[in-house]
Design an enzyme around this catalytic site. Structure first.
Site, short mmCIF file in Angstrom:
data_model
loop_
_atom_site.label_atom_id
_atom_site.label_comp_id
_atom_site.label_asym_id
_atom_site.label_seq_id
_atom_site.Cartn_x
_atom_site.Cartn_y
_atom_site.Cartn_z
CB THR A 13 -0.92 0.00 1.24
OG1 THR A 13 -1.57 -1.27 1.30
CG2 THR A 13 -1.97 1.08 1.15
CB ALA A 14 3.85 2.24 2.02
CB ILE A 41 9.23 -10.43 -0.59
CG1 ILE A 41 10.68 -10.86 -0.75
CG2 ILE A 41 8.99 -9.84 0.80
CD1 ILE A 41 11.69 -9.76 -0.61
CE LYS A 77 -13.10 3.08 10.50
NZ LYS A 77 -11.66 2.85 10.63
CB VAL A 184 16.39 -4.86 -3.09
CG1 VAL A 184 17.63 -4.10 -2.66
CG2 VAL A 184 15.53 -4.02 -4.03
P1 FAD Z 1 4.19 -4.21 2.91
O1 FAD Z 1 2.76 -4.45 2.59
O2 FAD Z 1 4.89 -5.21 3.76
O3 FAD Z 1 4.96 -4.07 1.55
C1 FAD Z 1 6.35 -4.18 1.47
C2 FAD Z 1 6.76 -4.25 0.02
O4 FAD Z 1 8.17 -4.27 -0.06
C3 FAD Z 1 6.27 -5.49 -0.72
O5 FAD Z 1 5.89 -5.15 -2.03
C4 FAD Z 1 7.50 -6.38 -0.76
O6 FAD Z 1 7.49 -7.26 -1.84
C5 FAD Z 1 8.58 -5.31 -0.92
N1 FAD Z 1 9.90 -5.77 -0.51
C6 FAD Z 1 10.33 -6.08 0.73
N2 FAD Z 1 11.62 -6.49 0.68
C7 FAD Z 1 11.99 -6.41 -0.60
C8 FAD Z 1 13.19 -6.72 -1.31
N3 FAD Z 1 14.27 -7.20 -0.69
N4 FAD Z 1 13.20 -6.53 -2.63
C9 FAD Z 1 12.14 -6.07 -3.32
N5 FAD Z 1 10.98 -5.77 -2.70
C10 FAD Z 1 10.91 -5.95 -1.37
N6 FAD Z 1 -3.36 0.14 8.45
C11 FAD Z 1 -4.50 0.83 8.35
O7 FAD Z 1 -4.48 2.01 7.99
N7 FAD Z 1 -5.70 0.25 8.67
C12 FAD Z 1 -5.77 -1.00 9.14
O8 FAD Z 1 -6.87 -1.50 9.38
C13 FAD Z 1 -4.58 -1.73 9.34
N8 FAD Z 1 -4.57 -2.97 9.87
C14 FAD Z 1 -3.38 -3.60 10.09
C15 FAD Z 1 -3.35 -4.82 10.78
C16 FAD Z 1 -2.13 -5.42 11.07
C17 FAD Z 1 -2.10 -6.68 11.87
C18 FAD Z 1 -0.93 -4.86 10.61
C19 FAD Z 1 0.39 -5.52 10.86
C20 FAD Z 1 -0.96 -3.67 9.92
C21 FAD Z 1 -2.17 -3.02 9.68
N9 FAD Z 1 -2.21 -1.79 9.05
C22 FAD Z 1 -3.37 -1.10 8.94
C23 FAD Z 1 -1.00 -1.23 8.48
C24 FAD Z 1 -1.01 -1.47 6.98
O9 FAD Z 1 -1.13 -2.84 6.70
C25 FAD Z 1 0.25 -0.93 6.35
O10 FAD Z 1 0.46 0.38 6.77
C26 FAD Z 1 0.14 -0.92 4.86
O11 FAD Z 1 -0.27 -2.17 4.37
C27 FAD Z 1 1.44 -0.54 4.23
O12 FAD Z 1 2.35 -1.60 4.25
P2 FAD Z 1 3.72 -1.39 3.50
O13 FAD Z 1 3.41 -1.08 2.09
O14 FAD Z 1 4.51 -0.42 4.27
O15 FAD Z 1 4.43 -2.80 3.65
#
Ligand code: FAD
Length: 503
Positions: A13-14, A41, A77, A184
């Site tokens: 999502t980020a 991953i 919501k 990476v």
């Molecule tokens: P991730 O979804 O983990 O994405 C990481 C990315 O990096 C992936 O694409 C992965 O493939 C990539 N990556 C990692 N390492 C490498 C590498 N070595 N090489 C290439 N690519 C790599 N937020 C809300 O606002 N509302 C909610 O209801 C909510 N519920 C949640 C419930 C739980 C239990 C948790 C843990 C979190 C929750 N969150 C919620 C937070 C939300 O899930 C995250 O803020 C959001 O999904 C963003 O995640 P991210 O993109 O930072 O990380």
């Protein structure tokens, strides 16, 4: 050094929120934006409840609301229903809109308190549109009725996180963002400045960049593993450190409620996020007080239908990076820090991180003042949200488990103690440093969990009783009228944005 290429590492999502938003500044300029993600991953696979500023984020991207909600099976919501928090059996809603409106320059809850003390039996909830609509399962948007004499509807979305990232990917790629698949495995740093110069993939390809956005999730590939930024651990205040997620079908045929549910259990709490096609469920708990097996049993015993996937186990440490922007790396999402999802603040923090980054960004290069400002503002934002989350655990009379005894009696930050003491004295709530949560938010949770206002702002007593009573009655009447006229949430979804879910 001018910024000609931005590299985003991570496609959760980020990553895709950052890519879609940054693609707006590209507009005809020779700026390259590359996003690297690894299907092997994968993403964290949770994060489905949002808060109202997220509606504005999507609007700014030019996203059509109905189209997006339809593609992600989304629902509306109006707030969060908290169950069993203050005591077992308690239930209250933290709504998105305000209680009433300010009168004579003071917040409504002071006026309500004065009237309640004089014998008015109406609970404060009847003066909040979102609470009333949520209780009756109703929904409409302000633009559906366009009447100045009726209150606006404040809402956010529940969405399928994976489908939302895929939706944003289409938006970002259409605006020129280039996606690269691969893992990476190495991060190169400049020997002198310590800036990240490039990342190397498993297949040997290397991507150089001027600015790197670390969206790699909990691992913090650039911000932590490469730059060793450090982490401020908040588990002494927010001790839950595990979650298990388990989506299920909604088999009883009932329409999805227009609110998230957060039900407290023996050593944590359970979320229920209703989508059109399923419910998102999960149990957040503290491993010092509960074993994994028991956490899963509790979850399975409290979901509305047949599980739709294998349990997704997650581990985390609540807290934040010591710096969110370090040299030429800006961390967003789980790479920046994590506070548990009790108030759906994580996606919001991605949103505000992107807003700040775009406001501070100059394609001429990176300066220390940009980094410092970003870190100061983000640090404050995290701290204010942290205090609000701690309140939910600490303001309780539950003594039925070691977990609740621990969180009820733990030391809390002074900033939170001050907030609670002021409210107990005369209901005063100061919204500090542009903090996210409003007076209604603080009042809803404090009152919902048994903290009472000792008195109210003295100005409330100076308001003319007859005029005040008339205005307050009108307020209640217009909310009742509007909720009565709204369609059911399920009916609204079926008409406005029925789920069209591609595999
Ligand atoms: P991730 O979804 O983990 O994405 C990481 C990315 O990096 C992936 O694409 C992965 O493939 C990539 N990556 C990692 N390492 C490498 C590498 N070595 N090489 C290439 N690519 C790599 N937020 C809300 O606002 N509302 C909610 O209801 C909510 N519920 C949640 C419930 C739980 C239990 C948790 C843990 C979190 C929750 N969150 C919620 C937070 C939300 O899930 C995250 O803020 C959001 O999904 C963003 O995640 P991210 O993109 O930072 O990380």
């Amino acid at each position: 050094m001018a910024i000609e290429r931005i590299v985003i590492v991570g496609g959760g999502t980020a990553g895709w929120m950052a890519a879609a938003a940054l693609s707006r500044i590209k507009a005809g300029r020779p700026l390259e934006i590359v996003l690297i993600e690894s299907e092997a991953i994968g993403t964290v696979g949770v994060g489905e409840a949002t808060i109202p500023p997220f509606v504005g984020f999507n609007e700014l991207l030019g996203i059509n609301e109905a189209d997006m909600l339809s593609a992600v099976g989304g629902t509306f919501k109006l707030g969060i229903q908290f169950e069993n928090w203050g005591r077992i059996g308690d239930s209250y809603i933290h709504p998105f809109g305000a209680y009433g409106y300010s009168m004579g320059g003071i917040s409504f809850h002071h006026v309500w308190h004065r009237m309640a003390k004089a014998g008015d039996p109406r609970p404060i909830q009847v003066f909040n549109l979102e609470t009333m609509a949520a209780c009756f399962g109703k929904f409409a948007r302000t633009q559906d009725y366009r009447r100045d004499d009726l209150p606006p509807v404040n809402y956010a979305y529940h969405l399928d996180a994976g489908r939302y990232a895929a939706y944003l990917r289409r938006v970002a790629e259409a605006r020129g963002v280039v996606r690269e698949e691969g893992k990476v495995v190495d991060v190169a740093l400049d020997g002198q400045s310590g800036f990240v110069t490039s990342v190397r993939l498993e297949d040997g390809r290397s991507f150089a960049g001027d600015l790197f956005i670390d969206c790699s999730g909990f691992r913090g590939l650039l911000i932590e593993q490469a730059l060793k930024t450090g982490y401020e651990d908040w588990s002494h205040w927010l001790p839950c450190n595990r979650a298990v997620a388990l989506p299920c079908l909604r088999e009883d045929g009932s329409p999805p409620p227009p609110f998230t549910r957060a039900t407290a259990h023996r050593a944590g709490w359970q979320w229920q996020v209703p989508l059109q096609h399923r419910n998102g469920n999960g149990h957040v708990y503290c491993s010092a007080f509960m074993e994994d097996d028991e956490a899963l049993d509790i979850l399975v015993g409290n979901i509305a239908g047949k599980p739709q996937a294998e349990p997704n186990w997650l581990r985390f440490v609540t807290g934040r990076r010591k710096k969110f922007w370090n040299k030429n790396v800006v961390a967003l999402g789980l790479a920046a820090g994590f506070m548990e999802p009790l108030e759906s603040t994580s996606i919001h923090l991605i949103n505000t991180g992107i807003d700040k980054l775009i406001s501070l960004l100059s394609l001429e290069g990176i300066t220390k003042v940009q980094e410092d400002t970003f870190n100061r503002l983000t640090g404050r934002e995290y701290a204010r949200i942290r205090d609000f989350l701690i309140l939910h655990y600490n303001a309780t009379s539950r003594d039925d488990s070691d977990f609740w005894n621990h969180v009820r009696t733990m030391e809390v930050p002074e900033t939170l103690t001050e907030k609670v003491e002021l409210f107990k004295a005369n209901g005063q709530i100061f919204r500090e440093e542009d903090e996210l949560f409003t007076e209604t938010s603080w009042a809803a949770v404090m009152m919902g969990q048994g903290i009472e206002m000792g008195s109210h702002n003295a100005m409330a007593d100076a308001l003319d009783p007859a005029t005040t009573a008339h205005e307050v009655n009108e307020m209640e009447r217009s909310i009742r009228y509007l909720v009565g006229a709204m369609p059911g949430h399920g009916e609204y979804l079926a008409r406005y944005c029925p789920a069209a879910l591609a595999a």
